[in-house]
Design an enzyme around this catalytic site. Sequence first.
Site, PDB file in Angstrom:
ATOM      1  N   GLU A 275      34.580  33.031  35.546  1.00  0.00           N
ATOM      2  CA  GLU A 275      36.078  33.131  35.684  1.00  0.00           C
ATOM      3  C   GLU A 275      36.121  34.324  36.524  1.00  0.00           C
ATOM      4  O   GLU A 275      36.928  35.295  36.198  1.00  0.00           O
ATOM      5  CB  GLU A 275      36.702  33.473  34.263  1.00  0.00           C
ATOM      6  CG  GLU A 275      36.495  32.114  33.314  1.00  0.00           C
ATOM      7  CD  GLU A 275      37.113  32.527  31.919  1.00  0.00           C
ATOM      8  OE1 GLU A 275      37.115  33.848  31.562  1.00  0.00           O
ATOM      9  OE2 GLU A 275      36.871  31.472  31.010  1.00  0.00           O
ATOM     10  N   CYS A 346      61.230  57.471  40.822  1.00  0.00           N
ATOM     11  CA  CYS A 346      61.753  58.640  40.211  1.00  0.00           C
ATOM     12  C   CYS A 346      60.635  58.797  38.842  1.00  0.00           C
ATOM     13  O   CYS A 346      60.923  58.783  37.855  1.00  0.00           O
ATOM     14  CB  CYS A 346      62.976  58.692  39.484  1.00  0.00           C
ATOM     15  SG  CYS A 346      63.857  57.872  40.836  1.00  0.00           S
ATOM     16  N   TYR A 375      45.349  41.822  41.129  1.00  0.00           N
ATOM     17  CA  TYR A 375      46.077  42.664  40.104  1.00  0.00           C
ATOM     18  C   TYR A 375      47.162  43.450  41.052  1.00  0.00           C
ATOM     19  O   TYR A 375      47.297  44.756  40.532  1.00  0.00           O
ATOM     20  CB  TYR A 375      45.165  43.529  39.253  1.00  0.00           C
ATOM     21  CG  TYR A 375      44.142  42.580  38.506  1.00  0.00           C
ATOM     22  CD1 TYR A 375      44.481  41.853  37.604  1.00  0.00           C
ATOM     23  CD2 TYR A 375      42.778  42.422  38.955  1.00  0.00           C
ATOM     24  CE1 TYR A 375      44.066  41.207  36.775  1.00  0.00           C
ATOM     25  CE2 TYR A 375      42.034  41.744  38.222  1.00  0.00           C
ATOM     26  CZ  TYR A 375      42.243  40.977  37.350  1.00  0.00           C
ATOM     27  OH  TYR A 375      41.583  40.066  36.715  1.00  0.00           O
TER      28      TYR A 375
HETATM   29  C1  PLP Z   1      40.917  39.176  33.355  1.00  0.00           C
HETATM   30  C2  PLP Z   1      40.092  38.271  32.780  1.00  0.00           C
HETATM   31  C3  PLP Z   1      38.973  37.389  33.897  1.00  0.00           C
HETATM   32  C4  PLP Z   1      38.827  37.687  35.227  1.00  0.00           C
HETATM   33  O1  PLP Z   1      38.388  39.143  35.372  1.00  0.00           O
HETATM   34  P1  PLP Z   1      37.931  39.774  36.882  1.00  0.00           P
HETATM   35  O2  PLP Z   1      37.545  41.049  36.703  1.00  0.00           O
HETATM   36  O3  PLP Z   1      39.338  39.764  37.754  1.00  0.00           O
HETATM   37  O4  PLP Z   1      36.893  38.982  37.428  1.00  0.00           O
HETATM   38  C5  PLP Z   1      38.388  36.372  33.443  1.00  0.00           C
HETATM   39  N1  PLP Z   1      38.446  36.015  32.308  1.00  0.00           N
HETATM   40  C6  PLP Z   1      39.240  36.422  31.159  1.00  0.00           C
HETATM   41  C7  PLP Z   1      39.119  35.931  29.690  1.00  0.00           C
HETATM   42  C8  PLP Z   1      39.917  37.600  31.688  1.00  0.00           C
HETATM   43  O5  PLP Z   1      40.881  38.132  30.656  1.00  0.00           O
END
Ligand code: PLP
Length: 421
Positions: A275, A346, A375
């Site tokens: 992921e 501000c 992000y």
């Molecule tokens: C945030 C997140 C990701 C992605 O993380 P990266 O650092 O952007 O690769 C993957 N899986 C889960 C469950 C997350 O919370």
Amino acid sequence: MDHFLYRDGELHAEDVSLRDIAQAVGTPFYCYSTATLTRHYQLFAEALAPLPHLVCFAVKANSNVAVLKHLGDLGAGMDVVSLGEYLRARAAGVPGERIVFSGVGKTRAEMRAALEGGIRQFNVESEPELEALSEVADSLGATAPITLRVNPDVDARTHEKIATGRKEDKFGVPLARAREIYARAARLPGLRVVGIDMHIGSQLTDLAPFEAAYTRMADLTRLLRADGHEIERLDLGGGLGIPYTRSNEAPPLPTDYGAMVRRVLGDLDCEIEIEPGRLIAGNAGVLVAQVIYRKEGEGRDFLILDAAMNDLIRPAMYGAHHDIVPLTEPEPGVALAPVDIVGPVCETGDTFARQRPMPPLAAGDLVAFRSAGAYGAVMASEYNTRPLIPEVLVKGDHFAVIRARPTFDEILARDTLPPWM
Ligand SMILES: *Cc1c(COP(=O)(O)O)cnc(C)c1O
């Protein structure tokens, strides 16, 4: 590697001058490179290629539907953490069987929508969630494919706010209780165990914590199989870090990560899911802003930009570093002088960099924040009633606005007066 390079003295996104985009859409704006997105997705796909695998882009890193559609068309799956992200992935044409639903607080309404719309699996994070999902699936006469997110109690040695795999973090179920909870899952109606999930944090710059976690995952796979569970998928989460500066040492490459995964998990005969968010989108995007004023303070100078913490919150939230470069390439050997680079909001926290050595810059000059593709836009807000900034996608010598800047009329129209006013 990315596709934001100087050409003829001007910073380009692929074959398009960022200055031309600035003239067309106004500043500030985000700009993404299709070629960089493609390359980073393919690095992961190739690194895992010998194993059955699915690269599920973490939608929370960059959720623009055009970005998702590009990745989905390459074959990517999606990792979503809300119904909104699920609907974005579907709007991008990604089929339910390639969408994984993560997140620590899924509501029953979200579970129902995903079950009805089609879902590859739910990564369940607690026993109460397991019970809720069982009830929802059972009431629909459906079967929810699940993994349990197991917290391996590994310190990812990353920023405090994005470490998720220590036992004190809110994520997942404890490794020590995993067998018991899997047994429970197997008894509940409406659920089908398909695998194990872990995600230990974000912006990891070292493979060792991943390897420690995946070693625990391999052991757990054998234990759970011995208990009679069908463990056919291993979801390894995201988290591989990116270089935010040109100078510091390089985080591990997807190739090295893939080799480690094959070594630790390759003989388990499982489909591997990963992921990644940041590594695919981070260096595929820049934020372009204009200097509004150069102000001489007492003992320090400030560059006041038209971008602010509401557009890019990472420096304020994580103390994160972004390289900031002029769109016009500085003359070789030009003297750098330290400045504070700030936005107009501000809050003192609206500071992008303190005492950053920069080439001479004056009001009207354009700058780009590198590594802003993940992000960035997704965390933006309209604080100070500053409109969300547009997103632009470049492909070769084409560019298109993939999210327009809202007008002030649109922003104001969202507020309504109560009947007594
Ligand atoms: C945030 C997140 C990701 C992605 O993380 P990266 O650092 O952007 O690769 C993957 N899986 C889960 C469950 C997350 O919370």
